[in-house]
Design a protein around this motif. Structure first.
Motif, short mmCIF file in Angstrom:
data_model
loop_
_atom_site.label_atom_id
_atom_site.label_comp_id
_atom_site.label_asym_id
_atom_site.label_seq_id
_atom_site.Cartn_x
_atom_site.Cartn_y
_atom_site.Cartn_z
N UNK A 123 0.19 -10.80 -6.07
CA UNK A 123 -0.49 -11.74 -5.41
C UNK A 123 -1.54 -11.28 -4.48
N UNK A 124 -1.91 -9.87 -4.50
CA UNK A 124 -2.73 -9.22 -3.51
C UNK A 124 -4.04 -9.82 -4.02
N UNK A 125 -4.93 -9.94 -2.82
CA UNK A 125 -6.50 -10.10 -3.00
C UNK A 125 -7.22 -9.15 -3.23
N UNK A 126 -8.60 -9.10 -3.75
CA UNK A 126 -9.61 -8.10 -4.51
C UNK A 126 -9.39 -6.97 -3.21
N UNK A 127 -9.77 -7.47 -1.93
CA UNK A 127 -9.78 -6.50 -0.90
C UNK A 127 -8.48 -5.63 -0.74
N UNK A 128 -7.53 -6.17 -0.82
CA UNK A 128 -6.14 -5.36 -0.77
C UNK A 128 -5.99 -4.47 -1.98
N UNK A 129 -6.33 -5.11 -3.21
CA UNK A 129 -6.20 -4.03 -4.44
C UNK A 129 -7.27 -2.96 -4.22
N UNK A 130 -8.32 -3.24 -3.86
CA UNK A 130 -9.25 -2.17 -3.83
C UNK A 130 -8.66 -0.92 -2.85
N UNK A 131 -8.03 -1.37 -1.77
CA UNK A 131 -7.46 -0.44 -0.76
C UNK A 131 -6.56 0.38 -1.53
N UNK A 132 -5.52 -0.32 -2.24
CA UNK A 132 -4.58 0.40 -3.05
C UNK A 132 -4.81 1.14 -3.92
N UNK A 133 -6.07 0.82 -4.79
CA UNK A 133 -6.66 1.75 -5.74
C UNK A 133 -6.98 3.08 -4.97
N UNK A 147 0.78 -1.23 0.01
CA UNK A 147 -0.14 -0.10 0.25
C UNK A 147 0.84 1.26 0.06
N UNK A 148 1.94 1.18 0.65
CA UNK A 148 2.84 2.37 0.58
C UNK A 148 3.36 2.65 -0.68
N UNK A 149 3.79 1.41 -1.32
CA UNK A 149 4.36 1.55 -2.64
C UNK A 149 3.27 2.53 -3.58
N UNK A 150 2.20 1.87 -3.57
CA UNK A 150 1.21 2.48 -4.28
C UNK A 150 0.84 3.70 -4.23
N UNK A 151 0.78 4.36 -2.77
CA UNK A 151 0.58 5.74 -2.56
C UNK A 151 1.62 6.53 -3.11
N UNK A 152 2.77 6.31 -3.10
CA UNK A 152 3.89 6.86 -3.78
C UNK A 152 3.91 7.12 -5.40
N UNK A 153 3.28 5.93 -6.04
CA UNK A 153 3.28 5.58 -7.54
C UNK A 153 3.03 6.88 -8.29
N UNK A 154 1.83 7.68 -7.88
CA UNK A 154 1.51 8.74 -8.62
C UNK A 154 2.36 9.88 -8.86
N UNK A 155 3.31 10.27 -7.85
CA UNK A 155 4.13 10.92 -7.92
C UNK A 155 5.25 10.75 -8.95
N UNK A 156 5.69 9.59 -8.99
CA UNK A 156 6.49 9.03 -10.18
C UNK A 156 5.86 9.00 -11.62
N UNK A 157 4.72 8.41 -11.69
CA UNK A 157 3.98 8.18 -12.96
C UNK A 157 3.42 9.39 -13.72
N UNK A 158 2.70 10.01 -12.74
CA UNK A 158 2.28 11.43 -13.10
C UNK A 158 3.17 12.57 -13.69
N UNK A 159 4.03 12.61 -12.93
CA UNK A 159 5.16 13.56 -13.33
C UNK A 159 5.91 13.24 -14.68
N UNK A 160 6.11 11.73 -14.84
CA UNK A 160 6.53 11.28 -16.14
C UNK A 160 5.53 11.74 -17.13
N UNK A 161 4.33 11.46 -16.90
CA UNK A 161 3.41 11.50 -17.97
C UNK A 161 3.30 12.99 -18.28
N UNK A 162 2.86 13.83 -17.43
CA UNK A 162 3.04 15.31 -17.59
C UNK A 162 4.04 15.73 -18.29
N UNK A 163 5.03 15.51 -17.88
CA UNK A 163 6.45 15.69 -18.78
C UNK A 163 6.42 15.50 -20.05
#
Length: 237
Positions: free
Chosen positions: A193-203, A128-144
């Motif tokens: 290997x995350x289950x649906x409940x975990x993936x929903x939290x990450x989303x 969950x922590x990894x996913x929380x930081x993902x937009x900072x990487x990905x959106x900056x690259x995308x808008x760049x």
């Protein structure tokens, strides 16, 4: 075949990302109409953010090592160094060029964003922590990349401060793209290997960070400040 976890997260936030890539602050950077004061405000706040971002990456590196993901741990710690050294080197160069004093307090949306990601990284499972930081990487690259495309379309006739071009070149460049792709691969591997409940939290974490990214540029465009209480208001309290 089911999409990868990161593709799922990106698709869930697609509408918000589509709006963010056309944010007036970013478009004005490219077409040269952005006033320098909002840009100065932005780079100071971004430098403050990056300090917390690097701390979070190092904490995730510790958690990855503890969970047996030694290779991923090493790479995430390298990315923390990149945030502290390479990205903040860009900011320091802009500070010097524009005569910006580096001392400043975190403004409301900066504090909101850093507090949210720090809370998720510190208190939730490592995925969950990894996913929380993902937009900072990905959106900056995308808008760049989007900003590079717009800059090419506008051609050389548009005048803009060199500091704007330096920012666009950094986040739209190949080196940052490699970092982002590495981080995406790490997230997909840890979350596979995350289950649906975990993936929903990450989303949910991913979407929240996307919202906070957008609000970060809103804040700069509006030169948001903390409210000040007047002497009269203090008396009335």
């Amino acid at each position: 075949m089911s999409p990868t976890p990161t593709k799922r997260f990106w698709d869930a936030a697609a509408d918000l990302i589509a709006v963010t890539e056309k944010h007036p602050f970013l478009v004005a950077m490219v077409d040269g109409t952005l006033d320098i004061d909002p840009f100065k405000y932005y780079v100071v706040q971004d430098a403050i953010y990056l300090t917390s971002f690097a701390v979070c990456l190092n904490l995730l590196g510790d958690k990855l090592e503890a969970s047996g993901h030694d290779v991923h741990s090493k790479r995430v710690r390298e990315l923390a160094v990149g945030a502290e050294e390479d990205e903040k080197a860009l900011h320091r160069g802009i500070f010097k060029q524009l005569g910006i004093e580096a001392t400043a307090e975190a403004m409301p949306n900066t504090l909101l964003y850093t507090a949210n990601m720090t809370s998720v990284v510190a208190t939730r499972p490592v995925a969950e922590g990894l996913v929380s930081l993902l937009p900072c990487f990905w959106i900056y690259w995308h808008v760049g990349k989007k900003m590079l495309e717009l800059r090419d379309q506008l051609g050389e006739t548009v005048g803009r401060p060199s500091s704007y071009d330096a920012w666009i070149d950094m986040y739209g460049g190949d080196d940052f793209e490699r970092e982002v792709k590495d981080y995406i691969d790490i997230v997909d591997d840890v979350c596979k290997d995350a289950d649906e409940e975990a993936l929903t939290r990450m989303e949910g974490h991913f979407i929240m960070s996307c919202k906070l990214e957008h609000m970060f540029w809103d804040q700069a465009q509006d030169l948001m400040q903390w409210p000040e209480i007047t002497a009269q208001e203090k008396k009335e309290c």
